[in-house]
Enzyme design. Structure first.
Site, PDB file in Angstrom:
ATOM      1  N   TYR A  48      51.285   6.133 -21.879  1.00  0.00           N
ATOM      2  CA  TYR A  48      49.823   6.336 -21.966  1.00  0.00           C
ATOM      3  C   TYR A  48      49.442   7.706 -22.708  1.00  0.00           C
ATOM      4  O   TYR A  48      48.391   8.102 -22.661  1.00  0.00           O
ATOM      5  CB  TYR A  48      49.388   6.299 -20.472  1.00  0.00           C
ATOM      6  N   LYS A  49      50.331   8.418 -23.261  1.00  0.00           N
ATOM      7  CA  LYS A  49      49.999   9.893 -23.720  1.00  0.00           C
ATOM      8  C   LYS A  49      49.947   9.596 -25.155  1.00  0.00           C
ATOM      9  O   LYS A  49      48.911   8.704 -25.505  1.00  0.00           O
ATOM     10  CB  LYS A  49      50.982  10.542 -23.438  1.00  0.00           C
ATOM     11  N   ARG A 105      45.518  23.629 -22.423  1.00  0.00           N
ATOM     12  CA  ARG A 105      46.107  22.973 -23.466  1.00  0.00           C
ATOM     13  C   ARG A 105      45.195  22.175 -24.442  1.00  0.00           C
ATOM     14  O   ARG A 105      44.370  21.154 -24.045  1.00  0.00           O
ATOM     15  CB  ARG A 105      46.929  21.819 -22.787  1.00  0.00           C
ATOM     16  N   PHE A 165      58.549  19.106 -16.130  1.00  0.00           N
ATOM     17  CA  PHE A 165      57.467  18.471 -15.362  1.00  0.00           C
ATOM     18  C   PHE A 165      58.016  18.382 -13.800  1.00  0.00           C
ATOM     19  O   PHE A 165      58.959  17.799 -13.709  1.00  0.00           O
ATOM     20  CB  PHE A 165      57.112  17.239 -15.980  1.00  0.00           C
TER      21      PHE A 165
HETATM   22  C1  LIG Z   1      53.245  12.955 -18.112  1.00  0.00           C
HETATM   23  C2  LIG Z   1      54.641  13.030 -17.710  1.00  0.00           C
HETATM   24  C3  LIG Z   1      55.490  12.366 -16.543  1.00  0.00           C
HETATM   25  C4  LIG Z   1      54.488  11.462 -15.714  1.00  0.00           C
HETATM   26  O1  LIG Z   1      55.227  10.691 -14.934  1.00  0.00           O
HETATM   27  P1  LIG Z   1      54.580   9.327 -14.306  1.00  0.00           P
HETATM   28  O2  LIG Z   1      55.955   8.657 -13.451  1.00  0.00           O
HETATM   29  O3  LIG Z   1      53.942   8.492 -15.435  1.00  0.00           O
HETATM   30  O4  LIG Z   1      53.594   9.908 -13.692  1.00  0.00           O
HETATM   31  C5  LIG Z   1      56.709  12.646 -16.488  1.00  0.00           C
HETATM   32  N1  LIG Z   1      57.335  13.638 -17.232  1.00  0.00           N
HETATM   33  C6  LIG Z   1      56.669  14.330 -18.067  1.00  0.00           C
HETATM   34  C7  LIG Z   1      57.577  15.428 -18.987  1.00  0.00           C
HETATM   35  C8  LIG Z   1      55.300  13.988 -18.382  1.00  0.00           C
HETATM   36  O5  LIG Z   1      54.729  14.915 -19.294  1.00  0.00           O
END
Ligand SMILES: *Cc1c(COP(=O)(O)O)cnc(C)c1O
Length: 426
Positions: free
Chosen positions: A232-233, A386, A128
């Site tokens: 939040y996921k 997705r 990510f």
């Molecule tokens: C959704 C996600 C994030 C999001 O990071 P935030 O700091 O909450 O915006 C980070 N890493 C991965 C692998 C994700 O899927």
């Protein structure tokens, strides 16, 4: 497979589903909306609705500042202890704090300091972007000797174990990987990579954002050093809910947070002028948490513990396998290809499909002009849709309906009614 037969199979699987009663515990306005984006933002648990109004009216409204002692101050640690069994950690090893990005910064920084003399960080090109940005920033902050080495993907979907291993050397201070990749859902072998990194003297920091609440793992057993992840996921904590972080017990005394906020101090309410880190995981807290978001995390986490992460992961695999079997029989001819590993052991809880018209097909799913069913997956550049399967509320019949709809959109060229310009959030 015959259409009626596959629908019947879906309905039978819903009938036999051990977790079917959990769907009623979520706020679902209409069964005509099929929500397949719980991997980005989980649905709202009904209990959270009630709890939040209580937190606002009774705790903030009536009890005001007294609520810190009664309800709020211990919550980051209490939630950490409830998240622990979901990721195979022990009490006292997990705490809720800040965002995933900031937690990654804190832990990666701490690890680099601890590994003084080793100057290499390893990640991969499926990670990510925020994770890579944070690491790039750390390299700027440390010094020019530091390097970030990225393992390459051979197929845009996965990373070969030999490839990632070849990047980890005796100079590697830290390995930072998403256990499940955000785009393709590719999943690393947790134990094998952790063990290998340790053999080379490196620490490992796993990003569990696409794991926690959907995939069963044993963090402790794997020997993993550190981890971070979103709430939040799949944990259904609500938009912007603070993240969690994990540090293996034995390592907690050895690592120091680079952000020495008062919440991570041993006794914040003594207001001492000099910082003394708190004992244990608490030292990785920074400042006052966003209390409303924080409080909203508990019902989703409780539900996952009730259901059992093992049962959730089993259903996740069944949903994905059912989807993939229908994709193989129905959607190859309309031009879809699988953008995820086909082996369930190498996959998280979403499945990506690639299509040259992916963006417009995604628009047609989300904003149907002819169909009564609205389907919400998400689009990831350049050509991925997705489909996130959230075992507590996704049904097999919804999976079946989604495949039918994809077939229809391509067959009737319905996507041609949609533009190709991207929204700000996709
Ligand atoms: C959704 C996600 C994030 C999001 O990071 P935030 O700091 O909450 O915006 C980070 N890493 C991965 C692998 C994700 O899927």
């Amino acid at each position: 497979m015959n259409v009626n037969r596959s629908r019947q199979i879906a309905e039978e699987m819903d009938q036999q589903d051990l977790l079917k009663h959990f769907r009623k515990q979520f706020f679902i306005e209409s069964d005509d909306t099929i929500y397949l984006d719980g991997n980005s933002l989980g649905r709202l648990p009904n209990t959270t609705k009630t709890l939040l109004s209580e937190v606002v009216e009774k705790q903030w409204g009536t009890k005001l500042i007294e609520s810190w002692n009664r309800n709020w101050y211990q919550k980051p640690a209490q939630l950490g202890d409830k998240i622990a069994p979901i990721i195979g950690a022990s009490p006292g090893e997990v705490i809720v704090s800040d965002s995933t990005s900031l937690n990654l910064y804190k832990l990666a920084h701490a690890a680099l300091k601890y590994q003084k003399g080793k100057t290499n960080i390893v990640s991969d090109e499926l990670n990510f972007p925020t994770d890579l940005y944070i690491l790039q920033g750390l390299i700027k902050e440390f010094d020019s000797d530091y390097t970030l080495e990225l393992a390459r993907t051979h197929d845009g979907i996965s990373i070969k174990t030999e490839e990632i291993k070849s990047k980890i050397t005796k100079k590697t201070a830290l390995v930072v990987l998403s256990l499940v990749a955000f785009k393709s859902a590719f999943m690393y072998p947790l134990d094998e990579i952790t063990q290998y990194a340790h053999d080379m003297g490196a620490l490992v920091l796993w990003d569990l954002s696409h794991v926690a609440g959907a995939v069963e793992i044993e963090l402790n057993q794997s020997g993993a050093d550190m981890a971070v992840g979103c709430t939040y996921k799949y944990l259904n904590g609500g938009p912007g809910s603070p993240a969690f972080l994990y540090v293996r017990k034995e390592l907690q005394e050895k690592l120091n947070s680079p952000v020495q906020g008062w919440f991570g101090d041993a006794r914040p309410f003594e207001f001492d002028l000099n910082y003394r880190p708190a004992k244990g995981i608490r030292k990785f807290l920074t400042g006052t948490p966003p209390v409303l978001n924080l409080m909203a995390i508990e019902p989703g986490v409780d539900m996952i513990n009730d259901a059992g992460i093992g049962n959730i992961h089993d259903k996740s695999i069944k949903l994905s396998e059912f989807f993939i079997s229908l994709v193989v029989s129905e959607l190859v001819e309309p031009g879809f290809t699988l953008g995820s590993p086909d082996d369930a052991n190498q996959r998280g809880s979403h499945v990506s499909l690639k299509h040259r018209e992916a963006y417009r097909i995604c628009q047609a799913l989300i904003q149907p002009k002819t169909s009564a069913i609205k389907i919400i997956p998400d689009f990831r550049e350049p050509d991925n849709i997705r489909f996130g399967f959230t075992p507590l509320y996704t049904t097999f019949t919804e999976v079946w309906q989604t495949v039918r709809r994809l077939q229809e959109i391509v067959k009737t060229k319905e996507y041609e009614n949609y533009g190709d310009e991207r929204s700000e959030v996709t």
